[in-house]
Design a protein around this motif. Sequence first.
Motif, PDB file in Angstrom:
ATOM      1  N   GLN A  48      83.392  61.307 112.744  1.00  9.75           N
ATOM      2  CA  GLN A  48      82.240  60.817 111.692  1.00  9.75           C
ATOM      3  C   GLN A  48      83.154  60.254 109.473  1.00  9.75           C
ATOM      4  OE1 GLN A  48      79.403  63.346 109.926  1.00  9.75           O
ATOM      5  NE2 GLN A  48      78.456  62.868 112.267  1.00  9.75           N
ATOM      6  N   GLN A  49      84.648  60.672 110.196  1.00  8.53           N
ATOM      7  CA  GLN A  49      85.129  60.452 109.519  1.00  8.53           C
ATOM      8  C   GLN A  49      85.042  60.816 107.708  1.00  8.53           C
ATOM      9  OE1 GLN A  49      86.774  56.355 109.247  1.00  8.53           O
ATOM     10  NE2 GLN A  49      88.380  56.727 110.291  1.00  8.53           N
ATOM     11  N   ARG A  50      84.261  62.070 107.631  1.00  6.29           N
ATOM     12  CA  ARG A  50      84.283  63.551 107.022  1.00  6.29           C
ATOM     13  C   ARG A  50      84.748  64.579 106.683  1.00  6.29           C
ATOM     14  NH1 ARG A  50      77.814  63.744 105.263  1.00  6.29           N
ATOM     15  NH2 ARG A  50      79.034  61.612 104.192  1.00  6.29           N
ATOM     16  N   PHE A  51      84.824  64.935 106.090  1.00  9.24           N
ATOM     17  CA  PHE A  51      85.296  66.275 105.264  1.00  9.24           C
ATOM     18  C   PHE A  51      84.349  66.099 104.213  1.00  9.24           C
ATOM     19  CE2 PHE A  51      88.474  69.362 102.522  1.00  9.24           C
ATOM     20  CZ  PHE A  51      88.446  69.872 103.755  1.00  9.24           C
ATOM     21  N   ALA A  52      84.087  68.188 104.412  1.00 14.85           N
ATOM     22  CA  ALA A  52      83.200  68.857 103.378  1.00 14.85           C
ATOM     23  C   ALA A  52      83.405  70.007 103.069  1.00 14.85           C
ATOM     24  CB  ALA A  52      81.692  68.302 103.514  1.00 14.85           C
ATOM     25  N   LEU A  53      83.219  70.393 101.948  1.00 11.09           N
ATOM     26  CA  LEU A  53      83.955  71.883 101.692  1.00 11.09           C
ATOM     27  C   LEU A  53      81.980  71.946 100.306  1.00 11.09           C
ATOM     28  CD1 LEU A  53      86.560  72.054  99.358  1.00 11.09           C
ATOM     29  CD2 LEU A  53      86.351  73.448 101.751  1.00 11.09           C
ATOM     30  N   LEU A  54      81.265  73.130 101.076  1.00 10.75           N
ATOM     31  CA  LEU A  54      80.852  74.170 100.755  1.00 10.75           C
ATOM     32  C   LEU A  54      80.951  75.321  99.444  1.00 10.75           C
ATOM     33  CD1 LEU A  54      77.111  74.801 100.155  1.00 10.75           C
ATOM     34  CD2 LEU A  54      77.466  76.143 102.003  1.00 10.75           C
ATOM     35  N   LEU A  55      80.780  75.212  98.285  1.00  9.38           N
ATOM     36  CA  LEU A  55      81.695  75.797  97.298  1.00  9.38           C
ATOM     37  C   LEU A  55      81.131  75.998  96.008  1.00  9.38           C
ATOM     38  CD1 LEU A  55      82.196  72.934  95.067  1.00  9.38           C
ATOM     39  CD2 LEU A  55      84.158  72.511  96.077  1.00  9.38           C
ATOM     40  N   ASN A  56      81.214  76.835  95.701  1.00  9.73           N
ATOM     41  CA  ASN A  56      80.297  77.319  94.481  1.00  9.73           C
ATOM     42  C   ASN A  56      81.071  76.948  92.856  1.00  9.73           C
ATOM     43  OD1 ASN A  56      78.205  78.847  95.750  1.00  9.73           O
ATOM     44  ND2 ASN A  56      80.240  80.047  96.348  1.00  9.73           N
ATOM     45  N   ARG A  57      81.080  76.841  92.188  1.00  6.30           N
ATOM     46  CA  ARG A  57      81.448  75.525  90.887  1.00  6.30           C
ATOM     47  C   ARG A  57      81.232  76.331  90.071  1.00  6.30           C
ATOM     48  NH1 ARG A  57      79.784  71.535  87.682  1.00  6.30           N
ATOM     49  NH2 ARG A  57      77.148  71.230  87.748  1.00  6.30           N
ATOM     50  N   PHE A  58      82.215  76.265  88.751  1.00  8.85           N
ATOM     51  CA  PHE A  58      81.752  77.094  87.246  1.00  8.85           C
ATOM     52  C   PHE A  58      80.934  75.632  86.131  1.00  8.85           C
ATOM     53  CE2 PHE A  58      82.717  77.023  82.999  1.00  8.85           C
ATOM     54  CZ  PHE A  58      81.943  78.926  83.079  1.00  8.85           C
ATOM     55  N   ARG A  59      80.269  75.491  86.122  1.00 11.88           N
ATOM     56  CA  ARG A  59      79.360  74.505  85.659  1.00 11.88           C
ATOM     57  C   ARG A  59      79.742  74.016  83.952  1.00 11.88           C
ATOM     58  NH1 ARG A  59      73.430  74.724  84.529  1.00 11.88           N
ATOM     59  NH2 ARG A  59      73.612  72.898  84.829  1.00 11.88           N
ATOM     60  N   TRP A  60      81.317  73.774  84.481  1.00 13.70           N
ATOM     61  CA  TRP A  60      82.514  73.115  83.152  1.00 13.70           C
ATOM     62  C   TRP A  60      81.170  72.127  82.004  1.00 13.70           C
ATOM     63  CZ3 TRP A  60      85.707  76.132  81.795  1.00 13.70           C
ATOM     64  CH2 TRP A  60      86.978  76.371  82.691  1.00 13.70           C
ATOM     65  N   GLU A  61      80.376  71.533  82.895  1.00  9.31           N
ATOM     66  CA  GLU A  61      79.178  70.445  81.676  1.00  9.31           C
ATOM     67  C   GLU A  61      78.499  70.808  80.742  1.00  9.31           C
ATOM     68  OE1 GLU A  61      76.973  70.963  85.392  1.00  9.31           O
ATOM     69  OE2 GLU A  61      78.841  71.356  85.201  1.00  9.31           O
ATOM     70  N   GLU A  62      78.525  72.712  80.873  1.00  7.07           N
ATOM     71  CA  GLU A  62      77.757  73.029  80.391  1.00  7.07           C
ATOM     72  C   GLU A  62      78.265  74.583  79.207  1.00  7.07           C
ATOM     73  OE1 GLU A  62      74.200  73.721  79.828  1.00  7.07           O
ATOM     74  OE2 GLU A  62      74.344  71.685  80.975  1.00  7.07           O
ATOM     75  N   ALA A  63      79.508  75.194  79.623  1.00 12.10           N
ATOM     76  CA  ALA A  63      80.318  75.792  79.028  1.00 12.10           C
ATOM     77  C   ALA A  63      80.480  74.867  77.701  1.00 12.10           C
ATOM     78  CB  ALA A  63      81.829  75.793  79.263  1.00 12.10           C
ATOM     79  N   THR A  64      80.245  74.745  77.058  1.00  7.26           N
ATOM     80  CA  THR A  64      80.547  75.015  75.679  1.00  7.26           C
ATOM     81  C   THR A  64      79.332  75.382  74.635  1.00  7.26           C
ATOM     82  OG1 THR A  64      81.822  72.929  75.576  1.00  7.26           O
ATOM     83  CG2 THR A  64      80.612  73.067  73.372  1.00  7.26           C
ATOM     84  N   ARG A  65      77.915  74.515  75.563  1.00  4.34           N
ATOM     85  CA  ARG A  65      76.768  74.870  74.669  1.00  4.34           C
ATOM     86  C   ARG A  65      76.263  76.359  75.520  1.00  4.34           C
ATOM     87  NH1 ARG A  65      71.158  72.849  76.416  1.00  4.34           N
ATOM     88  NH2 ARG A  65      71.512  72.684  79.197  1.00  4.34           N
ATOM     89  N   LYS A  66      77.170  76.899  76.744  1.00  2.00           N
ATOM     90  CA  LYS A  66      76.765  78.300  76.538  1.00  2.00           C
ATOM     91  C   LYS A  66      76.837  79.148  75.578  1.00  2.00           C
ATOM     92  CE  LYS A  66      73.833  77.564  80.472  1.00  2.00           C
ATOM     93  NZ  LYS A  66      72.650  77.874  80.446  1.00  2.00           N
ATOM     94  N   ARG A  67      78.723  78.628  75.724  1.00  2.00           N
ATOM     95  CA  ARG A  67      79.235  80.135  74.878  1.00  2.00           C
ATOM     96  C   ARG A  67      79.220  79.155  73.161  1.00  2.00           C
ATOM     97  NH1 ARG A  67      83.965  77.777  75.681  1.00  2.00           N
ATOM     98  NH2 ARG A  67      84.211  76.222  74.125  1.00  2.00           N
ATOM     99  N   GLN A  68      77.883  78.519  72.558  1.00  2.00           N
ATOM    100  CA  GLN A  68      77.819  78.118  71.207  1.00  2.00           C
ATOM    101  C   GLN A  68      76.526  78.943  71.271  1.00  2.00           C
ATOM    102  OE1 GLN A  68      77.523  73.928  71.325  1.00  2.00           O
ATOM    103  NE2 GLN A  68      79.289  73.809  70.669  1.00  2.00           N
ATOM    104  N   ARG A  69      75.866  78.628  71.797  1.00  2.00           N
ATOM    105  CA  ARG A  69      74.674  79.820  71.749  1.00  2.00           C
ATOM    106  C   ARG A  69      75.024  81.317  72.386  1.00  2.00           C
ATOM    107  NH1 ARG A  69      70.419  74.958  73.287  1.00  2.00           N
ATOM    108  NH2 ARG A  69      71.005  73.494  71.652  1.00  2.00           N
ATOM    109  N   ASN A  70      76.100  81.753  72.942  1.00  2.00           N
ATOM    110  CA  ASN A  70      75.811  83.136  73.262  1.00  2.00           C
ATOM    111  C   ASN A  70      75.490  83.303  74.367  1.00  2.00           C
ATOM    112  OD1 ASN A  70      77.548  85.259  73.242  1.00  2.00           O
ATOM    113  ND2 ASN A  70      75.763  85.835  71.711  1.00  2.00           N
ATOM    114  N   ARG A  71      75.107  82.081  75.809  1.00  2.00           N
ATOM    115  CA  ARG A  71      74.314  82.551  76.751  1.00  2.00           C
ATOM    116  C   ARG A  71      75.759  82.294  77.793  1.00  2.00           C
ATOM    117  NH1 ARG A  71      69.390  78.768  75.431  1.00  2.00           N
ATOM    118  NH2 ARG A  71      68.911  79.916  74.385  1.00  2.00           N
ATOM    119  N   ALA A  72      75.027  83.300  78.574  1.00  2.00           N
ATOM    120  CA  ALA A  72      75.773  83.273  79.837  1.00  2.00           C
ATOM    121  C   ALA A  72      76.437  82.442  80.509  1.00  2.00           C
ATOM    122  CB  ALA A  72      74.427  84.405  81.188  1.00  2.00           C
TER     123      ALA A  72
END
Length: 159
Positions: A48-72
């Motif tokens: 199928q010419q496919r390579f895949a990973l099932l990963l657990n990614r840090f949600r960088w797109e939410e990091a600033t908002r979480k830090r500003q609101r003191n959320r986990a």
Amino acid sequence: MTQDARFEDGGDRPLRLIAADAEDLLVISSLVQDAVFPVGEMKYIPRQQRFALLLNRFRWEEATRKRQRNRAYERAQAVLSFDDVAGVSTQGVDRTDAEVVMSLLSIDWQPGTDGAGRLELILAGDGAIALEVECINATLQDVTQAYLAPSGKMPQHPD
């Protein structure tokens, strides 16, 4: 009086991104930085010419908002897949132990001729996964809801 919509009003939607060029790939690379995955969760399907990973990614797109609101901080489980893969090689990856957890630092692109090239998934600890590809054809798709990051912390890198 009406108010402009805010980002927070959009709710937490899972990511689904496609990369077709080097610029797109930079976005996906930034969003999978510090993702972790067991070696057993990577798969190459040659026909199928496919390579895949099932990963657990840090949600960088939410990091600033979480830090500003003191959320986990949060992570999400996602599939990172590459199509049009002609070959895969690894360095510093013990594929005999499926439980070994790897940490993805970045995805680098080395262009070749006629759109083909080499994608390198750079791993912590001097490991790497190299994909010989006919073109950039990558997808990042969250497959679970966000969950609290087990460490409760944002990943840090020494300068």
